[in-house]
Write an enzyme that holds these catalytic residues in place. Structure first.
Site, PDB file in Angstrom:
ATOM      1  N   ILE A  73       0.778  -1.120   0.005  1.00  0.00           N
ATOM      2  CA  ILE A  73      -0.083  -0.035  -0.059  1.00  0.00           C
ATOM      3  C   ILE A  73       0.884   1.175   0.032  1.00  0.00           C
ATOM      4  CG2 ILE A  73      -1.914  -1.200   1.046  1.00  0.00           C
ATOM      5  CD1 ILE A  73      -1.365   0.279   3.668  1.00  0.00           C
ATOM      6  N   CYS A  74       0.138   2.185  -0.570  1.00  0.00           N
ATOM      7  CA  CYS A  74       0.827   3.642  -0.551  1.00  0.00           C
ATOM      8  C   CYS A  74       0.700   4.279   0.331  1.00  0.00           C
ATOM      9  CB  CYS A  74       0.588   3.996  -2.296  1.00  0.00           C
ATOM     10  SG  CYS A  74       1.269   5.776  -2.676  1.00  0.00           S
TER      11      CYS A  74
END
Ligand SMILES: [Zn+2]
Lengths: 174, 428
Positions: free
Chosen positions: A118-119
């Protein structure tokens, strides 16, 4: 703590902090750190349950405690969307945070690096760096994953990128 | 080629309706296009033969792949270009910067390249250089070896498909750097320089950890997530700041960061910025290896303003990295020996010409930052940075920034008991 919603902020302050600065290559110091990780994860899970906000399961997938697997979920429009969750403890932990992965969502959203990592927001790394070594796995979940799910799951559902498992089952049967 | 053939067919069909007076010219043009296509088809994938071991000829003939490089020696830029065959370079990350750096070093005839990456080639990478659409799905390391060995079969290629931030990946990484079978007489590790071409902080910290432990000099490179700036940095454990000595520096883009719309995307990329950074990285690698010019301690690239700020950073005696502190200690202990060596060198060549500025032919006297007297930035007082730089994030606090409780662990806490307690909660 600029840039965080009040909810995340108040939850975060209730998760017990850690004291041992040790990574998976640090032998007995790592064992000590692992104990602190468990204490803080236990407290966070208990807190979520008592606040009726239980949203993840995580446990060590190897005896060294360097790989973790589990589930996380998010309720949107009264439906529960559940995803596999996994991550490795990096060799430079806790100077660097674990990179949380949701492999089932790989390629489905722009807010993700390859491999389903995930960013995180621009606010995560500064706060993590500032609080090394006091933040642990529980803090990473609270600061990284919870806001990510809250922001991305509605978009993924509304855009049709993910379907609720009941819907998916019905359409598969028909 | 398929498209070109279709186009050719269409052009042939249209000849029917064309003016007879221009028929001759059209036919000539078509003939030359067919000849070109035939040449492309004939030339196919032909591998050039290996150049005989230890024989880098300086003969300027069109069959010598190294003639233009050996010319550097004839011109006096490089003293001994052929030494390049003895060097080993590790490139961590075979993305937009690393793959291009690998190609440059391969074309330069580097002795041995070690490549590390865990990713696969994707169509989304095609805005960058090096990888081809027909390599989509291959691991980046396999695809790189395929292309690089075609370009120059003289280079010894070693590839590792792994993630260096994991415990296992890191171990393999360190032991591969230590392997000296290519050049057993070499001091230190088995590589001459490590190039960090990764795209995230976690992997950079892992390279930093390995290089601090091995006392291995490395060059770090990076391109900003908005694709408009980049940097390279020389890290000599114990001497210069390590990557953990201070929060990473970033080249200010010169635009108000708050106006950047980061929501919705992780990172942008441009082949241009990555190509420039790869070029700067390999240029400094060549200078470092072959001993010409000056290696920049830190060189930034702001593409929006075409501004190249430079600076130096001293190591931080309060660095949180234990291996860094060890290297700093060694560096201080070795100071008398260093001074003596420098003095001996001076005395050995007393009449030597005063070393002038390295670029005497700089007739315009362009100097973006006056680095005649490089004032190493004190990593502690990290707020004072030269123009054009900012910090990516703050240093760790001495005291908790949050009003929170701690989880004091006592010795009689048992790991198994804690694990069972969490499992019980998990299954409740
Ligand atoms: Zn350091």
């Amino acid at each position: 703590m600029e840039g965080w919603d009040p909810n995340t902020k108040s939850t975060l302050t209730q998760i017990p902090l850690l004291t041992t600065k040790a990574g998976p290559r640090d032998g007995t110091a790592w064992t000590q750190r692992l104990k602190e990780e468990y204490k803080s994860l236990i407290a966070y899970t208990q807190m979520n349950k008592s606040n009726d906000n239980d949203w993840f399961r995580i446990s060590a997938a190897n005896p060294e405690g360097t790989r973790w697997t589990g589930k996380c979920w998010y309720v949107y429009n009264l439906l529960k969307y559940e995803f596999d969750l996994q991550f490795d403890i990096p060799v430079t932990y806790p100077s660097t945070a674990p990179e949380l992965e949701l492999p089932q969502l790989d390629g489905k959203t722009q807010k993700m690096y390859r491999g389903g990592k995930i960013c995180l927001t621009v606010h995560f790394k500064p706060l993590w760096a500032k609080n090394c070594p006091r933040f642990g796995i529980a803090h990473a979940l609270c600061l990284g994953l919870a806001p990510w799910l809250a922001a991305e799951v509605p978009i993924l559902v509304d855009s049709g990128m993910i379907k609720h498992k009941d819907d998916a089952a019905t359409s598969a049967e028909s | 080629m398929e498209i070109e053939l279709d186009q050719l067919l269409a052009d042939l069909q249209s000849l029917d309706h064309s003016d007879p007076s221009s028929l001759r010219a059209s036919l000539d043009q078509i003939q030359s296009r067919v000849e070109n296509l035939a040449n492309v088809a004939r030339s196919g994938p032909v591998r050039r033969p290996k150049v005989e071991c230890q024989d880098m000829s300086s003969e300027v003939v069109d069959s010598n792949p190294y003639s233009r490089l050996m010319a550097l020696q004839r011109m006096g830029i490089v003293e001994n270009y052929e030494r390049i065959r003895d060097f080993s370079i590790a490139i961590v990350g075979a993305g937009g910067v690393g793959s291009v750096a690998a190609e440059m070093l391969t074309r330069c005839g580097i002795g041995r390249l070690l490549l590390y990456d865990y990713d696969k080639v994707e169509l989304a990478n095609m805005n960058r250089l090096f990888f081809r659409p027909d390599q989509v799905g291959m691991t980046k390391t396999d695809a790189a070896v395929q292309t690089l060995s075609d370009i120059n079969p003289d280079v010894v290629l070693e590839s590792y498909t792994l993630n260096i931030t994991t415990v296992d990946g890191f171990e393999t990484f360190v032991s591969s750097l230590n392997n000296k079978s290519f050049c057993p007489s070499k001091e230190g590790t088995g590589v001459d320089l490590v190039l960090s071409c990764v795209d995230n902080y976690e992997a950079r910290m892992a390279v930093n950890q390995a290089c601090n432990e091995l006392s291995q000099t490395w060059l770090e490179s990076g391109v900003s997530e908005d694709a408009v700036s980049g940097h390279i940095q020389l890290l000599i454990p114990g001497e210069t700041a390590c990557f953990a000595c201070a929060p990473p520096l970033v080249v200010a883009s010169g635009i108000d960061e708050r106006t950047l719309k980061r929501e919705g995307v992780c990172a942008a990329s441009l082949p241009t910025t990555m190509g420039v950074v790869a070029g700067l990285l390999v240029q400094n690698t060549l200078k470092f290896l072959l001993g010409f010019g000056q290696v920049s301690p830190y060189l930034g690239y702001n593409s929006l303003k075409d501004f190249f700020p430079t600076m130096q950073m001293k190591s931080n005696p309060q660095c949180s990295n234990v291996a860094c502190l060890k290297r700093q200690e060694e560096y201080i202990l070795a100071e008398p020996a260093r001074d003596a060596a420098a003095k001996a060198k001076l005395e050995a060549e007393p009449q030597s010409v005063e070393e002038g500025p390295l670029h005497e032919d700089n007739e315009w006297n362009i100097s973006v930052v006056d680095d005649n007297e490089p004032e190493g930035v004190d990593t502690k007082s990290s707020d004072v940075l030269p123009e054009g730089f900012t910090r990516e994030f703050p240093s760790a606090d001495e005291s908790p920034s949050l009003d929170t409780s701690e989880a004091p662990v006592t010795d009689d806490d048992d790991l198994d008991a804690l694990q069972k307690q969490l499992e019980a909660l998990n299954s409740a």
